[in-house]
Motif scaffolding. Structure first.
Motif, short mmCIF file in Angstrom:
data_model
loop_
_atom_site.label_atom_id
_atom_site.label_comp_id
_atom_site.label_asym_id
_atom_site.label_seq_id
_atom_site.Cartn_x
_atom_site.Cartn_y
_atom_site.Cartn_z
N PRO A 1 0.82 -1.22 0.00
CA PRO A 1 0.00 0.00 0.00
C PRO A 1 0.85 1.26 0.00
N GLU A 2 1.95 1.24 0.74
CA GLU A 2 2.84 2.41 0.78
C GLU A 2 3.41 2.70 -0.61
N ALA A 3 3.79 1.64 -1.33
CA ALA A 3 4.30 1.80 -2.69
C ALA A 3 3.21 2.26 -3.65
N GLU A 4 2.00 1.74 -3.47
CA GLU A 4 0.88 2.13 -4.33
C GLU A 4 0.57 3.62 -4.18
N VAL A 5 0.56 4.11 -2.96
CA VAL A 5 0.26 5.53 -2.72
C VAL A 5 1.38 6.40 -3.28
N CYS A 6 2.63 5.96 -3.12
CA CYS A 6 3.76 6.69 -3.67
C CYS A 6 3.65 6.78 -5.19
N MET A 7 3.32 5.67 -5.81
CA MET A 7 3.13 5.64 -7.26
C MET A 7 1.99 6.57 -7.67
N GLY A 8 0.90 6.55 -6.89
CA GLY A 8 -0.23 7.42 -7.20
C GLY A 8 0.13 8.89 -7.14
N ALA A 9 0.99 9.26 -6.20
CA ALA A 9 1.42 10.65 -6.09
C ALA A 9 2.16 11.07 -7.35
N PHE A 10 3.04 10.21 -7.84
CA PHE A 10 3.77 10.52 -9.07
C PHE A 10 2.82 10.63 -10.26
N GLN A 11 1.92 9.68 -10.40
CA GLN A 11 1.01 9.68 -11.55
C GLN A 11 0.12 10.91 -11.55
N SER A 12 -0.29 11.34 -10.36
CA SER A 12 -1.14 12.53 -10.26
C SER A 12 -0.37 13.80 -10.60
N ALA A 13 0.92 13.83 -10.24
CA ALA A 13 1.70 15.06 -10.38
C ALA A 13 2.58 15.07 -11.63
N ARG A 14 2.54 14.02 -12.41
CA ARG A 14 3.50 13.83 -13.50
C ARG A 14 3.59 15.02 -14.45
N GLN A 15 2.46 15.63 -14.78
CA GLN A 15 2.45 16.71 -15.76
C GLN A 15 2.99 18.03 -15.22
N LYS A 16 3.18 18.10 -13.91
CA LYS A 16 3.69 19.36 -13.34
C LYS A 16 4.82 19.13 -12.33
N ILE A 17 5.57 18.06 -12.55
CA ILE A 17 6.68 17.75 -11.64
C ILE A 17 7.69 18.88 -11.56
N LYS A 18 8.07 19.44 -12.70
CA LYS A 18 9.08 20.50 -12.70
C LYS A 18 8.63 21.69 -11.87
N GLU A 19 7.36 22.08 -12.04
CA GLU A 19 6.84 23.23 -11.29
C GLU A 19 6.76 22.94 -9.80
N LEU A 20 6.33 21.72 -9.45
CA LEU A 20 6.20 21.37 -8.03
C LEU A 20 7.55 21.34 -7.33
N ILE A 21 8.55 20.76 -7.96
CA ILE A 21 9.86 20.69 -7.34
C ILE A 21 10.51 22.07 -7.29
#
Length: 250
Positions: free
Chosen positions: A187-207
């Motif tokens: 579950p911890e890995a699933e949630v981590c993966m979900g965070a990436f998938q949700s933020a993928r299009q704006k990773i540069k801006e978020l970081i």
């Protein structure tokens, strides 16, 4: 007792997570986006030889024994034009040269987990390739995989407070790698993966706007933040070979 068993793919934070995974004998992927992991990937791409070492030990003495150069802090190295923890400081001229690289997070976690079956370095820069290398090794050994986002350290913490400060750049980097790993995910890995998938299009801006990103920018290292926020631009995958990194074959 906390456990992510019986899952084949897990996510554990920081030094304690690295130790737990090492004690289980897991394949490990260390993720420290700003900047240890990104620096190791970038340096190895140019052919530099890096030896990870904890910062609270005598790194300079260790470097002398190896015939290597001890990497200075960002500001100090920038003044004399030497490579440092800044990934963009490495270039082709550093090929085949030895360096000892210390950091509070990534290098320390690597040192803690140096006895695992395989220790890979992952980042946003090489997320897909790092996952592919780990998948191949997992297929051969049947060992589980733990991805370790290293996080940052709180400054001026009180004695009774935790030192680990979870960081979104490492969580997103870990999620990018987890999304391409084989095997059933905790579950911890699933949630981590979900965070990436949700933020993928704006990773540069978020970081760029994250606490870690703003900290580096304030110190004059905005170019590092931009460089480290790029996804899947390198195929280089560092793997620890006894005391230094070499390029994994996958």
């Amino acid at each position: 007792m906390f456990s992510q068993s019986p899952y084949a793919c897990r996510v554990e934070w920081g030094k304690r997570g690295a130790r737990e995974a090492a004690e289980r004998g897991d394949i490990m992927i260390i993720v420290d986006v700003l900047s240890f992991s990104s620096t190791v990937v970038s340096a190895l791409r140019y052919g530099a030889v890096l030896y990870p070492y904890p910062p609270d030990l005598n790194g300079k003495e260790y470097a002398e024994k190896l015939g290597a150069e001890y990497i200075l802090g960002r500001a100090e190295a920038a003044k004399v034009g030497k490579p440092t923890l800044s990934p963009v400081s490495f270039r082709s001229e550093h090929a085949n040269k030895r360096y000892v690289l210390s950091s509070l997070n990534g290098a320390f976690c690597t040192w803690i987990a140096s006895e695992v079956p395989a220790l890979f370095i992952g980042s946003l820069l090489n997320a897909s390739s790092a996952a592919a290398a780990a998948n191949r090794f997992q297929a051969q050994t049947k060992a589980n995989i733990t991805v370790v986002p290293c996080g940052e350290q709180w400054s001026n913490r009180k004695e009774e407070e935790d030192a680990l400060r979870p960081s979104i750049e490492d969580y997103l980097g870990a999620g990018a790698i987890v999304s391409m790993l084989d095997g059933e995910k905790s579950p911890e890995a699933e949630v981590c993966m979900g965070a990436f998938q949700s933020a993928r299009q704006k990773i540069k801006e978020l970081i760029w706007e994250s606490g870690s990103g703003r900290e580096l920018r304030a110190k004059g290292f905005g170019e590092d933040v931009i460089h480290c926020s790029r996804l899947n631009v390198y195929q280089t995958v560092p793997i620890l070979n006894k005391d230094h990194f070499v390029e994994a074959q996958y």
